[in-house]
Design a protein around this motif. Structure first.
Motif, PDB file in Angstrom:
ATOM      1  N   TYR A  30      33.737  31.540  35.649  1.00  6.03           N
ATOM      2  CA  TYR A  30      34.441  32.235  37.149  1.00  6.03           C
ATOM      3  C   TYR A  30      35.849  32.502  36.990  1.00  6.03           C
ATOM      4  O   TYR A  30      36.349  31.696  36.388  1.00  6.03           O
ATOM      5  CB  TYR A  30      34.411  30.712  37.570  1.00  6.03           C
ATOM      6  CG  TYR A  30      34.430  30.244  39.238  1.00  6.03           C
ATOM      7  CD1 TYR A  30      33.258  30.878  40.492  1.00  6.03           C
ATOM      8  CD2 TYR A  30      35.962  30.981  40.161  1.00  6.03           C
ATOM      9  CE1 TYR A  30      33.676  31.051  41.635  1.00  6.03           C
ATOM     10  CE2 TYR A  30      36.332  31.368  41.087  1.00  6.03           C
ATOM     11  CZ  TYR A  30      35.146  30.560  42.343  1.00  6.03           C
ATOM     12  OH  TYR A  30      35.372  30.839  43.822  1.00  6.03           O
ATOM     13  N   ARG A  31      36.378  33.384  37.842  1.00  8.69           N
ATOM     14  CA  ARG A  31      37.865  34.068  37.781  1.00  8.69           C
ATOM     15  C   ARG A  31      38.054  34.286  39.333  1.00  8.69           C
ATOM     16  O   ARG A  31      37.323  34.881  39.490  1.00  8.69           O
ATOM     17  CB  ARG A  31      37.751  35.398  36.728  1.00  8.69           C
ATOM     18  CG  ARG A  31      38.859  36.171  36.813  1.00  8.69           C
ATOM     19  CD  ARG A  31      38.681  37.409  36.078  1.00  8.69           C
ATOM     20  NE  ARG A  31      40.005  38.294  35.963  1.00  8.69           N
ATOM     21  CZ  ARG A  31      40.223  38.926  35.144  1.00  8.69           C
ATOM     22  NH1 ARG A  31      39.083  39.238  33.839  1.00  8.69           N
ATOM     23  NH2 ARG A  31      41.417  39.001  35.057  1.00  8.69           N
ATOM     24  N   PHE A  32      38.959  33.478  39.171  1.00 14.81           N
ATOM     25  CA  PHE A  32      39.421  33.518  40.302  1.00 14.81           C
ATOM     26  C   PHE A  32      40.815  35.050  40.258  1.00 14.81           C
ATOM     27  O   PHE A  32      41.609  35.110  39.502  1.00 14.81           O
ATOM     28  CB  PHE A  32      41.092  32.285  40.244  1.00 14.81           C
ATOM     29  CG  PHE A  32      40.772  30.656  40.276  1.00 14.81           C
ATOM     30  CD1 PHE A  32      40.239  30.494  42.008  1.00 14.81           C
ATOM     31  CD2 PHE A  32      39.983  30.278  40.085  1.00 14.81           C
ATOM     32  CE1 PHE A  32      39.398  29.114  42.382  1.00 14.81           C
ATOM     33  CE2 PHE A  32      39.141  28.581  40.083  1.00 14.81           C
ATOM     34  CZ  PHE A  32      39.176  28.366  41.334  1.00 14.81           C
ATOM     35  N   MET A  33      40.611  34.950  41.667  1.00 13.64           N
ATOM     36  CA  MET A  33      41.548  36.127  41.898  1.00 13.64           C
ATOM     37  C   MET A  33      42.789  36.533  42.533  1.00 13.64           C
ATOM     38  O   MET A  33      42.723  35.703  43.188  1.00 13.64           O
ATOM     39  CB  MET A  33      41.025  37.609  41.590  1.00 13.64           C
ATOM     40  CG  MET A  33      39.604  37.840  41.418  1.00 13.64           C
ATOM     41  SD  MET A  33      40.035  38.419  39.461  1.00 13.64           S
ATOM     42  CE  MET A  33      39.146  40.152  39.675  1.00 13.64           C
ATOM     43  N   ILE A  49      33.289  37.948  32.633  1.00 15.06           N
ATOM     44  CA  ILE A  49      34.708  38.933  33.223  1.00 15.06           C
ATOM     45  C   ILE A  49      35.688  38.087  32.746  1.00 15.06           C
ATOM     46  O   ILE A  49      36.956  38.032  33.128  1.00 15.06           O
ATOM     47  CB  ILE A  49      34.416  38.464  34.632  1.00 15.06           C
ATOM     48  CG1 ILE A  49      33.584  37.027  35.319  1.00 15.06           C
ATOM     49  CG2 ILE A  49      32.704  39.618  35.263  1.00 15.06           C
ATOM     50  CD1 ILE A  49      33.055  37.145  36.321  1.00 15.06           C
ATOM     51  N   VAL A  50      35.704  37.027  31.885  1.00  7.19           N
ATOM     52  CA  VAL A  50      36.485  36.304  31.466  1.00  7.19           C
ATOM     53  C   VAL A  50      36.807  36.256  29.560  1.00  7.19           C
ATOM     54  O   VAL A  50      36.309  36.168  28.537  1.00  7.19           O
ATOM     55  CB  VAL A  50      36.278  35.413  31.839  1.00  7.19           C
ATOM     56  CG1 VAL A  50      37.194  33.844  31.251  1.00  7.19           C
ATOM     57  CG2 VAL A  50      36.084  34.224  32.906  1.00  7.19           C
ATOM     58  N   PRO A  98      43.329  30.469  37.364  1.00  7.33           N
ATOM     59  CA  PRO A  98      42.633  30.269  36.629  1.00  7.33           C
ATOM     60  C   PRO A  98      41.059  31.284  36.143  1.00  7.33           C
ATOM     61  O   PRO A  98      40.541  31.710  37.094  1.00  7.33           O
ATOM     62  CB  PRO A  98      42.421  28.699  36.287  1.00  7.33           C
ATOM     63  CG  PRO A  98      42.969  28.779  38.716  1.00  7.33           C
ATOM     64  CD  PRO A  98      43.471  29.978  38.309  1.00  7.33           C
ATOM     65  N   GLU A  99      40.731  30.824  34.951  1.00  4.57           N
ATOM     66  CA  GLU A  99      39.270  31.577  35.081  1.00  4.57           C
ATOM     67  C   GLU A  99      39.097  30.211  33.699  1.00  4.57           C
ATOM     68  O   GLU A  99      39.118  29.936  33.134  1.00  4.57           O
ATOM     69  CB  GLU A  99      39.345  32.628  33.801  1.00  4.57           C
ATOM     70  CG  GLU A  99      40.196  33.432  34.990  1.00  4.57           C
ATOM     71  CD  GLU A  99      40.870  34.973  33.877  1.00  4.57           C
ATOM     72  OE1 GLU A  99      40.540  35.355  32.566  1.00  4.57           O
ATOM     73  OE2 GLU A  99      41.265  36.124  34.423  1.00  4.57           O
ATOM     74  N   PHE A 100      37.418  30.367  34.105  1.00  4.38           N
ATOM     75  CA  PHE A 100      36.521  29.730  33.344  1.00  4.38           C
ATOM     76  C   PHE A 100      35.243  29.560  32.392  1.00  4.38           C
ATOM     77  O   PHE A 100      35.137  31.160  33.506  1.00  4.38           O
ATOM     78  CB  PHE A 100      35.711  28.381  33.857  1.00  4.38           C
ATOM     79  CG  PHE A 100      37.200  27.444  35.094  1.00  4.38           C
ATOM     80  CD1 PHE A 100      37.914  26.633  33.752  1.00  4.38           C
ATOM     81  CD2 PHE A 100      37.381  27.678  36.039  1.00  4.38           C
ATOM     82  CE1 PHE A 100      39.130  25.544  33.974  1.00  4.38           C
ATOM     83  CE2 PHE A 100      38.835  27.344  36.531  1.00  4.38           C
ATOM     84  CZ  PHE A 100      39.164  26.151  35.409  1.00  4.38           C
TER      85      PHE A 100
END
Lengths: 145, 362
Positions: free
Chosen positions: B290-293, B74-75, B272-274
């Motif tokens: 981890y992807r902030f939406m 997803i990132v 941000p995305e990690f």
């Protein structure tokens, strides 16, 4: 009474652990070099590595004019130095490669051939990766194309 | 021999000069062919094998994110997809299927990589509501205070899902490597840095119009990826941090922009995305993402009185996250198995499940 029993047990445990640990402690002095099997191991890895390279159609043409025994000795020396075997190696990577027109693809193919040889000789992964990590930045000096 | 070497060098110089940003595919391929010919004079080299040679040192860049760019699930990562080096062209094709609690997401696409510099990608996503479409219809009746046996056609047509409704979108992306090399630069802490752009087009135009979002949107991102060859416990270790500038809702599946009290809103959010990865061996990578939406309001009360609570339920979204295992049986094929948690989607909670993806590189 109970204190001295405990003390004796502790000393016994400490003695045991020192005995158990000491062979590893001795190895740790030469870091990853011993995991390659020291001099004989490194000789075998490099010998196989060069055989892989010369049989690799992607890159063998780069070595048509190379003096293989000299290259072999030089690589053993370099890898020994990089892995803490106490060798000295002071050839200039940039100067050696400047007229060879080495491509990134050729550099990677060479790394793959090295990996294959280290794998075949059962070199532990962390030791393999340590050598690769030390060789990888040489891309800047070796790849000229 | 000397003369031959010089002509090789000249050839490479010419190729290097043309290998800039906007290098056309044909030119890159031609240069590569010429180089292949000069270094392996006989027997006649397999030209195509050289052009599409697997240049990569590490099995990176051969896994695809759902948006089509090279990355995790997803990132998007900073790495350029496939295994191209600075004088090669290559690409990947992928298929991904996510089995969520109420929905399924089917995605396919591919990317084309030029000289480890530019990546052009395409993805098509089908987000299948399945039987949950009927559940959503029921929720809409309830939200509007209508009895469950209300004839369907009292609802706007664009809000009737039924049992076979798909939310579809196409994504075209471009990613350019700006600086560094995640694998070679082992003597530096500076990561590989790339900038990317994705254009999303959602095909469910009338549905999106009803909920007040736009069918097309943009995502701009800056990604930084570092690989440590002698990382944790001496194994390859990867970390990626990506900054996404976007107006997408649920990655664009529910459109773009959202509505405010006075009408459509187009505001972009910075999210941000990690991603992290750990190579158990050269064929097996485990990691997480981890992807902030961004959160947007859709279907506001002012559009149609009574839609407020429905809109609030539909607007809820969560950050996306996953843990994954990527297996490379051979270098040019990866199979990724993940557990993905996408949270609330279209008012249905706990959208988590198994994510299966395969990427082939050439």
């Amino acid at each position: 009474m109970s204190f001295s029993t405990l003390g004796r047990a502790l000393i016994a445990a400490a003695t045991l652990s020192v005995t158990a640990v000491s062979p590893y402690a001795a190895q740790a002095d030469t870091s990853y070099y011993s995991e390659f099997g020291a001099r004989p191991g490194m000789n075998a890895v490099v010998k196989d590595f060069l055989a892989n390279v010369l049989a690799d159609p992607r890159i063998s043409a780069y070595f048509t004019n190379a003096n293989i025994p000299v290259l072999d000795a030089s690589l053993v020396n370099q890898f020994c130095m990089l892995e803490g075997g106490g060798c000295t190696f002071n050839e200039n990577m940039k100067a050696i490669h400047q007229n060879l027109g080495v491509t990134q693809a050729a550099f990677n193919a060479l790394a793959e051939d090295l990996q294959k040889s280290m794998m075949a000789h059962g070199v532990p992964l962390p030791a393999q990766n340590d050598l690769l990590a030390k060789l990888a930045p040489m891309e800047h000096d070796i790849v000229t194309k | 021999m000397k003369k031959n070497q010089r002509s090789q060098a000249e050839m490479r110089l010419r190729c290097a000069q043309s290998a800039g940003f906007a290098v056309v595919v044909a030119a890159a391929a031609q240069c590569n062919m010429a180089a292949a010919q000069t270094i392996a004079p006989e027997p006649a080299p397999d030209i195509m094998a050289h052009v599409f040679d697997m240049g990569g040192l590490v099995t990176t860049g051969a896994v695809t994110a759902v948006g089509g760019a090279a990355g995790g699930g997803i990132v998007p990562w900073a790495l350029i997809g496939g295994y191209t080096t600075q004088d090669q062209v290559g690409g990947t094709a992928f298929y991904t299927h996510v089995f969520l609690r109420n929905y399924q997401l089917a995605t396919y696409g591919g990317l084309f990589a030029l000289s480890d510099r530019v990546e052009i990608s395409f993805a098509h996503q089908d987000f299948q509501l399945g039987g949950t479409g009927n559940t959503l219809d029921g929720k809409i009746f309830t939200a509007l205070g209508l009895p469950a046996n209300t004839p369907q056609d009292l609802l706007p047509h664009s809000l009737q899902f039924g049992g076979h409704y798909n939310l579809n979108q196409d994504i075209i992306g471009v990613k350019v490597r700006l600086y560094g090399n995640a694998v070679y630069d082992q003597d530096s802490y500076i990561p590989e840095i790339s900038a990317g752009y994705e254009y999303h087009h959602n095909e469910n135009v009338s549905f999106l119009r009803t909920i007040g979002t736009k069918p097309s949107g943009n995502e701009y991102y800056l990604a930084a990826t570092k690989v440590w060859l002698n990382g944790i416990f001496g194994h390859y270790t990867m970390a990626t941090a990506t900054l996404d500038f976007t107006n997408s809702i649920q990655n664009g599946l529910l459109g773009f922009g959202g509505v405010g009290p006075k009408g459509p809103k187009a505001g972009y959010h910075v999210e941000p995305e990690f991603a992290v990865g750990y190579w158990i061996n050269n064929n097996l990578v485990v990691g997480g993402e981890y992807r902030f939406m961004p959160h947007y309001q859709v279907l506001a009360d002012h559009q149609v009185p009574g839609y407020g609570p429905l809109g609030d339920a539909l607007s809820k979204s969560s950050d996306w996250k996953d843990v994954y295992v990527a297996y490379f049986p051979v270098k040019y094929l990866s199979v990724t198995l993940a557990y993905a948690d996408l949270g609330v989607i279209a008012s249905e909670k706990n959208q988590n499940g198994v994510y299966i993806s395969a990427t082939a590189s050439f």
